[in-house]
Design a protein around this motif. Structure first.
Motif, short mmCIF file in Angstrom:
data_model
loop_
_atom_site.label_atom_id
_atom_site.label_comp_id
_atom_site.label_asym_id
_atom_site.label_seq_id
_atom_site.Cartn_x
_atom_site.Cartn_y
_atom_site.Cartn_z
N ARG A 39 77.04 49.08 32.31
CA ARG A 39 76.01 49.17 33.35
C ARG A 39 74.71 48.45 33.01
O ARG A 39 74.08 47.88 33.90
N PRO A 40 74.26 48.43 31.74
CA PRO A 40 72.97 47.78 31.48
C PRO A 40 72.99 46.27 31.72
O PRO A 40 71.94 45.67 31.77
N GLN A 63 85.36 40.19 30.52
CA GLN A 63 86.16 41.40 30.75
C GLN A 63 86.46 41.61 32.23
O GLN A 63 87.52 42.08 32.60
N LYS A 64 85.47 41.30 33.08
CA LYS A 64 85.57 41.73 34.48
C LYS A 64 85.79 40.58 35.47
O LYS A 64 85.79 40.83 36.67
N PHE A 80 81.61 55.55 39.49
CA PHE A 80 82.47 55.71 38.33
C PHE A 80 82.71 57.18 38.02
O PHE A 80 81.79 57.99 38.07
N GLY A 124 88.76 41.22 43.37
CA GLY A 124 88.60 42.57 43.89
C GLY A 124 89.82 43.43 43.73
O GLY A 124 90.43 43.50 42.66
N LEU A 125 90.20 44.08 44.84
CA LEU A 125 91.27 45.08 44.79
C LEU A 125 92.66 44.46 44.90
O LEU A 125 93.65 45.18 44.93
N ASN A 136 75.07 56.64 28.55
CA ASN A 136 75.39 55.21 28.57
C ASN A 136 74.21 54.27 28.57
O ASN A 136 74.31 53.16 28.08
N TYR A 173 73.57 44.30 34.29
CA TYR A 173 73.72 43.89 35.69
C TYR A 173 73.20 42.48 35.94
O TYR A 173 73.66 41.80 36.82
N PHE A 199 85.38 44.54 50.06
CA PHE A 199 84.91 44.15 48.73
C PHE A 199 84.74 42.64 48.64
O PHE A 199 85.57 41.96 48.08
N THR A 205 79.85 49.57 37.80
CA THR A 205 79.88 51.03 37.82
C THR A 205 80.50 51.56 36.53
O THR A 205 80.34 52.72 36.21
N ASP A 206 81.20 50.70 35.79
CA ASP A 206 81.79 51.11 34.52
C ASP A 206 80.64 51.40 33.55
O ASP A 206 79.93 50.47 33.14
N PRO A 207 80.42 52.67 33.18
CA PRO A 207 79.16 53.04 32.51
C PRO A 207 78.77 52.21 31.29
O PRO A 207 77.61 51.81 31.20
N PRO A 208 79.67 51.91 30.34
CA PRO A 208 79.19 51.17 29.16
C PRO A 208 78.65 49.79 29.50
O PRO A 208 77.86 49.23 28.75
N PHE A 252 88.38 41.01 38.23
CA PHE A 252 88.03 41.95 39.30
C PHE A 252 86.94 41.36 40.20
O PHE A 252 87.01 41.47 41.42
N THR A 298 80.40 46.40 41.88
CA THR A 298 81.34 47.46 41.52
C THR A 298 81.76 47.36 40.06
O THR A 298 82.00 48.37 39.40
#
Lengths: 343, 383
Positions: B344-345, B100-101, A48, B108-109, A210, B347, B328, B339-342, B104, B336
């Motif tokens: 990340r916790p 949200q994800k 990121f 994927g892409l 974060n 997982y 992917f 990887t979006d920081p907010p 994706f 992947t």
């Protein structure tokens, strides 16, 4: 069985060496990109801020912007990029074999990569370095006070080697806690399994912003124990392509120095400043010297923005990573970002 | 026993025999022991001291783990939130991440506005599989159905005609990619594996040596190194600028690898066929191919169903290794998305989501193989 395998591996290595040699003479990447009308750019599989697909599967990041800048200057359209996500092991061969035209995948510029691996490093787009983060309550002010402290580190990385080197060189007692997965390293640190965590400073800042329950409880120590200049790479054999990539990225830094942004670049076309006139092609010559359209730098600034804009958008204080400019500020502001004059 | 006189009525015979039965009734355990819940528990859970201890330990484990899990996964979970800060404030799972994800993670892409295409392709594919599962539909038209389904799926994924924009394979990702890798891997590897297994038992030295060599070479290396060869070594041997499509490279690697392993499973089936079957076929004057196709393979493959399906399941999960080539697949997109920081916790939630999808497909395969075994077994018994 084993002998057969060994013979196969040996012959493969010889073949690779021969091929790498022959490819140094081959070239014309520049012509190939123009004929194809598309830039093939190697990026990270997902880091990121540097290169990662967003929720809609669109690639975003500081490295991605390097690809976009080159596409804008060569093809006039920053969108004409095909991204090839590459693992750390595959990235250099992908470039050597011609699978990609350029590599913007937070790759550290080292001597062996620049020479024996048959690559040419163009411009550094991010100066990174390894550091430490500790809890404020511990009261440690510098890395030299970490003797005997447990340090969480990701296993199998240069980070781990740098850590051992640094502690040995400073005669400190090292108690590493090595963990395979990066998320688990940070989780272990926040769970209190170790006193300090080490990684690249950009990563530590992102983790603090974060993952920390209270970011203000953690402090990144001032010592930087390694140099990690992350640069954009092309392969040996096409000097014109090397020049084009190098100056496309340089134009972003030059634009920031001159105060040109994607928003004001149109107005700047009528600027009386001769440097700006040369950069934007109002005074022709620069584009011709590179073999590009005179609007090359204008396209970069208009479509991608200057280096500062890209930095803020992807990794800076305006992004989710919230990294300070630090070494990546312009040379006029105490950083290392500096380009040779465009004239 | 002497014959009863003809004059005796059947009632009298019955009455006489009833007496001892009455006596037996008295000795039987009280009826409470049979059928009731308590009785069942006594018989199955507390029949002996070790059994009782194991039961208590298991019950304790369930009491300790299940309520907090339910609390985490359902009661205190955040199901919908645009802002990850809401998740941080909550104690439970953050399913808002999936909300949200999910697009994706699933696709994927693939271009965002075209997501209906892979969705439709996956739906068609799953329907075709469901239809094929019913033995009643095992008719020639099923093959036609499959050709059509795969054709439509390919058309949807690639596009380029009928007003659909062209999407190169590099942008395929998520669940469709995982299914393509697994399905093409299974469909292509299976026939190759049968040929290899037959080749390994062949009496022709060249064929045998070739089969043994291939199987042992591939089995001697891990899949990840086969894929690594495909991604790192192969491009170096090709002239500059000539590149083999990444997806094709991954598929070839997976097919070769799976074929080698499947061949051994099939060989196990072949070996379990008694000699008499071969001799009987020879005695009937059947040719080698008639013998193999009509007599040996139907029996051998039936016996080899468990190891074959085992291999299918393991291969389905191994497709997640294609990240090494930079494709992917489902697991990579789940990773992947983190990887979006907010986000990340969270997982655990992302991996659970991907894990659930993998589990659903794997579980289906294993249950269906059991059904198939039972059905084929029943057929053998009737015969």
């Amino acid at each position: 069985m084993e002998d057969r395998l060994r013979a196969f591996v040996t012959s493969s290595i010889i073949a690779i060496a021969l091929l790498a040699g022959s490819q140094a003479q081959a070239g014309a990447t520049f012509d190939a990109v123009k004929a194809r009308g598309e830039l093939v750019c190697g990026v990270h599989t997902g880091l990121f801020g540097f290169a990662a697909p967003d929720d809609k599967g669109v690639w975003k990041g500081l490295d991605v912007d390097m690809c976009r800048a080159v596409a804008a200057s060569v093809l006039g359209n920053a969108g004409k990029v095909r991204y090839v996500p590459l693992s750390a092991q595959a990235r250099l061969t992908a470039l050597q074999s011609g699978e990609i035209d350029m590599l913007a995948r937070n790759t550290t510029w080292t001597l062996t990569r620049d020479t024996a691996n048959g690559l040419n490093f163009t411009n550094v787009n991010y100066y990174d370095g390894q550091g430490f983060m500790v809890r404020k309550s511990v009261g440690v002010k510098g890395a030299k006070e970490l003797s005997g402290a447990t340090v969480c580190v990701q296993t199998g990385t240069t980070t781990e080697l740098n850590l051992a080197d640094y502690f040995r060189a400073n005669k400190l007692e090292l108690k590493p806690v090595t963990i395979e997965k990066y998320e688990e390293v940070t989780a272990a640190y926040f769970a209190g399994r170790c006193d300090a965590i080490t990684s690249d400073v950009s990563q530590l800042a992102a983790v603090r912003a974060n993952d920390a329950p209270t970011p203000a409880d953690h402090v990144i120590l001032p010592e930087i124990i390694s140099k990690e200049p992350l640069a954009v790479v092309v392969r040996h054999g096409d000097d014109q392509w090397f020049d084009v990539v190098k100056w496309s990225i340089a134009s972003m830094v030059e634009a920031e120095e001159k105060g040109l942004t994607s928003a004001n670049v149109d107005a700047a076309l009528s600027s009386p400043d001769p440097t700006v006139k040369r950069l934007l092609g109002v005074t022709p010559g620069m584009g011709a010297a590179l073999g590009l359209d005179e609007k090359w730098a204008y396209n970069v600034i208009k479509q991608v923005g200057n280096y500062g804009e890209s930095f803020e958008r992807n990794v800076g204080m305006g992004s989710k990573l919230q990294l300070p400019r630090g070494l990546n500020a312009l040379w006029t502001q105490g950083g290392l970002m500096y380009t040779a004059p465009i004239r | 026993m002497s014959q009863p006189p003809v004059t005796q009525t059947p009632d009298e015979i019955f009455a006489r025999e009833e007496e001892p039965v009455d006596g037996l009734h008295k000795e039987e355990a009280p009826p409470r022991a049979r059928g009731s819940v308590l009785g069942w528990m006594q018989a199955n859970l507390f029949s002996s001291i070790p059994n009782t201890l194991v039961t208590i330990a298991c019950a304790a484990l369930l009491v300790i783990t299940v309520p907090p899990l339910i609390q985490w996964a359902f009661v205190e979970a955040v199901w919908s939130a645009a802002d990850p800060a809401q998740c941080r404030a909550a104690e439970g799972a953050c399913w808002a991440l999936i909300e949200q994800k999910h697009r994706f993670i699933l696709f994927g892409l693939y271009p965002f506005d075209e997501h209906w295409r892979p969705l439709l392709a996956v739906a068609l594919f799953v329907i075709a599989i469901a239809v094929s599962c019913f033995p009643g539909f095992w008719r020639p038209w099923l093959a036609v159905l499959w050709v059509c389904t795969l054709g439509i799926c390919a058309l949807l994924m690639w596009g380029g005609i009928l007003g659909l924009t062209f999407v190169e394979t590099e942008r395929w990702g998520g669940l469709p990619l995982t299914l393509i890798l697994a399905a093409v891997g299974i469909v292509c590897a299976f026939p190759i594996s049968i040929v290899l297994a037959l080749g390994r038992r062949s009496e022709m030295p060249a064929v045998r040596a070739l089969s043994v060599g291939f199987i042992e070479l591939i089995r001697g290396v891990p899949l990840i190194s086969v894929l690594f060869m495909a991604s790192v070594m192969v491009p170096l041997f090709l002239p500059e600028g000539v590149t083999v499509n990444k997806l094709l490279r991954a598929l070839i690697g997976i097919v070769l690898f799976t074929a080698a392993y499947l061949a051994e499973a099939v060989r196990g089936g072949l070996q379990s066929i008694p000699r008499g079957q071969f001799e009987a076929a020879d005695a009937l004057g059947l040719s080698y191919w008639q013998k193999t196709v009509l007599i040996i393979l139907p029996q051998a493959l039936k016996i080899a169903i468990p190891p074959i399906v085992n291999q299918f399941i393991s291969m389905f999960k191994d497709t997640s290794l294609v990240i090494i080539i930079g494709l992917f697949d489902l697991l990579t997109t789940a990773k992947t998305a983190l990887t979006d920081p907010p986000w990340r916790p969270f997982y655990v939630e992302s991996y659970l989501f991907a894990g659930l999808i993998y589990w659903a497909f794997s579980f289906f395969m294993s249950r269906y193989s059991l059904f198939l075994e039972r059905r084929l077994e029943a057929g053998a018994k009737r015969a």
